[in-house]
Write a protein that holds these residues in place. Structure first.
Motif, PDB file in Angstrom:
ATOM      1  N   LEU A  37       0.820  -1.207   0.000  1.00 26.74           N
ATOM      2  CA  LEU A  37       0.000   0.000   0.000  1.00 26.74           C
ATOM      3  C   LEU A  37       0.854   1.257   0.000  1.00 26.74           C
ATOM      4  O   LEU A  37       1.413   1.645   1.031  1.00 26.74           O
ATOM      5  CB  LEU A  37      -0.933  -0.012   1.214  1.00 26.74           C
ATOM      6  CG  LEU A  37      -1.949  -1.167   1.221  1.00 26.74           C
ATOM      7  CD1 LEU A  37      -2.543  -1.348   2.612  1.00 26.74           C
ATOM      8  CD2 LEU A  37      -3.048  -0.923   0.194  1.00 26.74           C
ATOM      9  N   GLY A  38       0.994   1.871  -1.154  1.00 28.61           N
ATOM     10  CA  GLY A  38       1.573   3.213  -1.213  1.00 28.61           C
ATOM     11  C   GLY A  38       3.014   3.290  -1.638  1.00 28.61           C
ATOM     12  O   GLY A  38       3.772   2.320  -1.597  1.00 28.61           O
ATOM     13  N   ALA A  39       3.395   4.499  -2.018  1.00 30.48           N
ATOM     14  CA  ALA A  39       4.723   4.758  -2.560  1.00 30.48           C
ATOM     15  C   ALA A  39       5.812   4.522  -1.519  1.00 30.48           C
ATOM     16  O   ALA A  39       6.884   4.009  -1.847  1.00 30.48           O
ATOM     17  CB  ALA A  39       4.790   6.190  -3.076  1.00 30.48           C
ATOM     18  N   THR A  40       5.556   4.884  -0.266  1.00 29.97           N
ATOM     19  CA  THR A  40       6.611   4.743   0.744  1.00 29.97           C
ATOM     20  C   THR A  40       6.912   3.280   1.023  1.00 29.97           C
ATOM     21  O   THR A  40       8.075   2.876   1.081  1.00 29.97           O
ATOM     22  CB  THR A  40       6.214   5.457   2.045  1.00 29.97           C
ATOM     23  OG1 THR A  40       5.896   6.801   1.725  1.00 29.97           O
ATOM     24  CG2 THR A  40       7.356   5.438   3.039  1.00 29.97           C
ATOM     25  N   ALA A  41       5.861   2.477   1.165  1.00 33.43           N
ATOM     26  CA  ALA A  41       6.074   1.045   1.349  1.00 33.43           C
ATOM     27  C   ALA A  41       6.757   0.464   0.113  1.00 33.43           C
ATOM     28  O   ALA A  41       7.638  -0.393   0.218  1.00 33.43           O
ATOM     29  CB  ALA A  41       4.749   0.350   1.630  1.00 33.43           C
TER      30      ALA A  41
END
Ligand code: URA
Ligand code: SF4
Length: 209
Positions: free
Chosen positions: A137-141
């Motif tokens: 889930l998501g760019a950071t992960a």
């Protein structure tokens, strides 16, 4: 940072992980956070949902995705036809990283060192959950697992291999998508952002059939 491995129990159960993570000193994030937030759900489970780190609410309550982003995620999973009984939800990093502005606690993204330090917890969870697939889930992960070149806009919605970066028994596939909090941040096009999240989750659900 020494990393979390010294605190991870040899024969993990979810209950043991939840207790043991409270003692972890694998990086400095335990200092300011209220508590460690271990994953939650079925063990084993068909699908692992993997977020970035606990948010403000998760830090207080001790469970992943119980805040506003979690509400979006639950609704999107239901709309994609994913059975919640088949899922396990967790985060790459188990303690909340933040800075304060007055009384407000503002989320900071975890750094590569935090992700590496915390990876033994994720490895232990993967050994318990043994999912058929992981939704990232998501760019950071995504950057945490695939490196700084990761672009969620390019990577989303298709099945990929587990990254070599994290030493863990990898699942058969990973599917990246936007973070549910990005749906909440989208203003004019919130419905489109939500529909995109649901469409990606449908790809994951289909891969489970
Ligand atoms: N965002 C995350 O990535 N994880 C949570 O548990 C809550 C919000
Ligand atoms: Fe340990 Fe992870 Fe918390 Fe760092 S963030 S103290 S490695 S549980």
């Amino acid at each position: 940072a020494p990393g979390a491995s010294a605190w991870v129990p040899d024969r993990p159960t979810l209950a043991r992980l939840r207790t043991a993570v409270q003692d972890c000193r694998g990086c400095e994030l335990y200092r300011d956070a209220t508590q460690g937030v271990m994953g939650e759900g079925r063990t084993p489970a068909r699908l692992m949902l993997l977020g970035e780190q606990p948010g403000d609410r998760e830090d207080r309550e001790g469970e992943p995705f119980v805040g506003p982003a979690g509400g979006v995620l639950d609704r999107a999973l239901a709309d994609a036809g994913v059975d919640p009984e088949q899922t396990y939800t967790t985060n790459v990093v188990k303690h909340f990283r933040f800075h304060t502005v007055g009384k407000r606690r503002i989320h900071d993204s975890p750094g590569r060192a935090h992700v590496t330090a915390c990876a033994p917890w994720l490895a232990a969870e993967l050994s318990l959950v043994r999912p058929a697939g992981v939704v990232l889930l998501g760019a950071t992960a995504g950057k945490a697992l695939y490196g700084t070149g990761f672009r969620v806009g390019e990577a989303r919605g298709r099945l990929q291999d587990w990254p070599e970066l994290v030493e863990a028994p990898g699942p058969p596939w990973v599917l990246a998508t936007v973070h549910p909090s990005a749906v909440l941040r989208a203003r004019d096009d919130r419905q489109a952002a939500y529909d995109g999240l649901v469409a990606d989750l449908r790809v994951a659900r289909t891969a489970l059939d």
